[in-house]
Design a protein around this motif. Structure first.
Motif, PDB file in Angstrom:
ATOM      1  N   ALA A 194       0.827  -1.216   0.000  1.00  0.00           N
ATOM      2  CA  ALA A 194       0.000   0.000   0.000  1.00  0.00           C
ATOM      3  C   ALA A 194       0.856   1.259   0.000  1.00  0.00           C
ATOM      4  O   ALA A 194       0.836   2.057   0.938  1.00  0.00           O
ATOM      5  N   ALA A 195       1.613   1.429  -1.078  1.00  0.00           N
ATOM      6  CA  ALA A 195       2.511   2.577  -1.165  1.00  0.00           C
ATOM      7  C   ALA A 195       1.960   3.707  -2.025  1.00  0.00           C
ATOM      8  O   ALA A 195       2.519   4.792  -2.037  1.00  0.00           O
ATOM      9  N   PHE A 196       0.857   3.462  -2.726  1.00  0.00           N
ATOM     10  CA  PHE A 196       0.433   4.414  -3.760  1.00  0.00           C
ATOM     11  C   PHE A 196      -0.903   5.097  -3.454  1.00  0.00           C
ATOM     12  O   PHE A 196      -1.570   5.594  -4.351  1.00  0.00           O
ATOM     13  N   ASN A 197      -1.279   5.132  -2.184  1.00  0.00           N
ATOM     14  CA  ASN A 197      -2.561   5.752  -1.824  1.00  0.00           C
ATOM     15  C   ASN A 197      -2.596   7.247  -2.135  1.00  0.00           C
ATOM     16  O   ASN A 197      -3.629   7.782  -2.552  1.00  0.00           O
ATOM     17  N   TYR A 198      -1.476   7.943  -1.938  1.00  0.00           N
ATOM     18  CA  TYR A 198      -1.438   9.387  -2.229  1.00  0.00           C
ATOM     19  C   TYR A 198      -1.555   9.628  -3.732  1.00  0.00           C
ATOM     20  O   TYR A 198      -2.238  10.560  -4.165  1.00  0.00           O
ATOM     21  N   PHE A 199      -0.879   8.806  -4.505  1.00  0.00           N
ATOM     22  CA  PHE A 199      -0.994   8.894  -5.959  1.00  0.00           C
ATOM     23  C   PHE A 199      -2.442   8.654  -6.379  1.00  0.00           C
ATOM     24  O   PHE A 199      -3.000   9.408  -7.199  1.00  0.00           O
ATOM     25  N   CYS A 200      -3.059   7.621  -5.819  1.00  0.00           N
ATOM     26  CA  CYS A 200      -4.445   7.289  -6.179  1.00  0.00           C
ATOM     27  C   CYS A 200      -5.395   8.427  -5.816  1.00  0.00           C
ATOM     28  O   CYS A 200      -6.302   8.762  -6.590  1.00  0.00           O
ATOM     29  N   LYS A 201      -5.190   9.021  -4.662  1.00  0.00           N
ATOM     30  CA  LYS A 201      -6.051  10.132  -4.234  1.00  0.00           C
ATOM     31  C   LYS A 201      -5.918  11.326  -5.178  1.00  0.00           C
ATOM     32  O   LYS A 201      -6.914  11.926  -5.595  1.00  0.00           O
ATOM     33  N   PHE A 205      -7.603   7.288  -8.815  1.00  0.00           N
ATOM     34  CA  PHE A 205      -7.567   5.836  -8.894  1.00  0.00           C
ATOM     35  C   PHE A 205      -8.165   5.222  -7.621  1.00  0.00           C
ATOM     36  O   PHE A 205      -8.155   5.841  -6.556  1.00  0.00           O
ATOM     37  N   THR A 206      -8.639   3.991  -7.737  1.00  0.00           N
ATOM     38  CA  THR A 206      -8.983   3.191  -6.569  1.00  0.00           C
ATOM     39  C   THR A 206      -7.812   2.254  -6.297  1.00  0.00           C
ATOM     40  O   THR A 206      -7.351   1.553  -7.198  1.00  0.00           O
ATOM     41  N   ALA A 207      -7.325   2.259  -5.055  1.00  0.00           N
ATOM     42  CA  ALA A 207      -6.154   1.461  -4.706  1.00  0.00           C
ATOM     43  C   ALA A 207      -6.561   0.056  -4.271  1.00  0.00           C
ATOM     44  O   ALA A 207      -7.526  -0.116  -3.519  1.00  0.00           O
ATOM     45  N   HIS A 208      -5.827  -0.946  -4.738  1.00  0.00           N
ATOM     46  CA  HIS A 208      -6.041  -2.344  -4.351  1.00  0.00           C
ATOM     47  C   HIS A 208      -4.697  -2.957  -3.967  1.00  0.00           C
ATOM     48  O   HIS A 208      -4.115  -3.722  -4.742  1.00  0.00           O
ATOM     49  N   PRO A 209      -4.167  -2.646  -2.783  1.00  0.00           N
ATOM     50  CA  PRO A 209      -2.884  -3.227  -2.393  1.00  0.00           C
ATOM     51  C   PRO A 209      -3.036  -4.679  -1.950  1.00  0.00           C
ATOM     52  O   PRO A 209      -3.998  -5.033  -1.272  1.00  0.00           O
ATOM     53  N   VAL A 210      -2.083  -5.509  -2.359  1.00  0.00           N
ATOM     54  CA  VAL A 210      -2.093  -6.914  -1.943  1.00  0.00           C
ATOM     55  C   VAL A 210      -1.577  -7.036  -0.516  1.00  0.00           C
ATOM     56  O   VAL A 210      -2.108  -7.793   0.294  1.00  0.00           O
ATOM     57  N   GLN A 211      -0.546  -6.264  -0.199  1.00  0.00           N
ATOM     58  CA  GLN A 211       0.023  -6.265   1.140  1.00  0.00           C
ATOM     59  C   GLN A 211      -0.326  -4.954   1.834  1.00  0.00           C
ATOM     60  O   GLN A 211      -0.966  -4.078   1.260  1.00  0.00           O
ATOM     61  N   GLY A 212       0.136  -4.816   3.080  1.00  0.00           N
ATOM     62  CA  GLY A 212      -0.120  -3.603   3.837  1.00  0.00           C
ATOM     63  C   GLY A 212       0.869  -2.509   3.502  1.00  0.00           C
ATOM     64  O   GLY A 212       1.470  -2.491   2.424  1.00  0.00           O
TER      65      GLY A 212
END
Length: 292
Positions: A194-201, A205-212
């Motif tokens: 879950a490294a790209f939440n700021y980019f998605c915001k 984009f809607t973020a779908h991280p596999v890991q935390g």
């Protein structure tokens, strides 16, 4: 013993000579800002190196020896560096430690690093550098810190920061143009962690991280099954690994879902020479994987 050794190393920190400003950075992308803003008036010492992991780095005696004479330590903040209390105690009043992200608006997240003596939880998502807007604001924070330490160069730092912000403006315009090639209903970003939440915001984009938030947070079978269901429901086109992560679990996901594996993204600024290079690499890979 540990603390005494570190403290001994840093007791020799010397005052600035005219025209000199030594800055130690504990995140590769902060090194880029410091060089852009500092220009020829700043010596930047990157303690992590081009391939280090900001999530798990802890400064060792040899690292701190390289930082001897540093007046400023730049760290990302937002809870990323669990060793900060120890580092603050070591440098004491010998240098200023600047948590660049501390005053930036943060997104919520949760991250528990296990197996280290700096176990902690992130109450916020620390990957703020994936917002070009926040990186632009960080430029001003770094500029102000450098100016405080070397007032005689304040105008130079201000001008350099202004020029760099203009480059970031253009980078943001380019990013938006590129992302416009991706249909809105395809703007689902499935990534390794879950490294790209700021980019998605910032870019819709809607973020779908596999890991935390860290690469050690692996989903249990129930969580993985729920993610597979979501990816299929949203008709996600690609899952993106990271250059720094093991893609095995993602390969399993692509086998189970039929979703293709995208090109690896760069999460923490490692392995690139600049912030601009990281952003352009990531955006190009995302558009290639999700675009028309």
């Amino acid at each position: 013993m540990f603390r005494v050794f570190f403290a001994t190393i840093l007791l020799g920190l010397f005052p600035l000579q005219a025209g000199e400003l030594k800055v130690a950075v504990l995140h590769p992308l902060l090194g880029d800002i410091a060089r852009q803003v500092g220009g020829g008036s700043v010596e930047v010492v990157d303690l992590i190196g081009p391939n280090g992991d900001p999530h798990h780095f802890e400064p060792k005696p040899d690292d701190l020896k390289k930082a001897e004479g540093a007046t400023i330590y730049l760290v990302a903040g937002m809870g990323l560096e669990g060793y900060l209390p120890k580092l603050k105690a070591i440098i004491a009043n010998k240098a200023v430690l600047v948590e660049v992200g501390s005053t930036l608006p943060a997104l919520e997240g949760a991250c528990d690093h296990e197996g280290h003596d700096h176990d902690h939880e992130h109450e916020t998502d620390p990957h703020w550098w994936h917002s070009i807007d926040l990186f632009r604001r960080a430029t001003g924070i770094v500029s102000g810190s450098l100016a405080d330490a070397a007032p005689e160069h304040a105008e130079e730092f201000r001008k350099n920061a202004e020029a760099y912000r203009k480059k970031l403006d253009e980078l943001e315009r380019w990013t938006r143009r590129e992302i416009s090639k991706i249909p809105r209903d395809s703007r689902h970003l499935a990534t390794a962690h879950a490294a790209f939440n700021y980019f998605c915001k910032d870019f819709g984009f809607t973020a779908h991280p596999v890991q935390g938030l860290s690469r050690e947070q692996m989903p249990d079978p129930k969580e993985l099954a729920a993610l597979v269901t979501t990816l299929k429901k949203e008709k996600v086109l690609a899952i993106f690994p990271e250059k720094e992560s093991n893609p095995k679990i993602l390969q399993t996901l692509t086998n189970d879902t039929g979703i293709r594996l995208g090109e690896p993204l760069i999460a923490d600024g490692t392995g690139v020479k600049s912030y601009d290079e990281m952003v352009r690499h990531n955006v190009t890979a995302i558009v290639k994987g999700l675009g028309r």
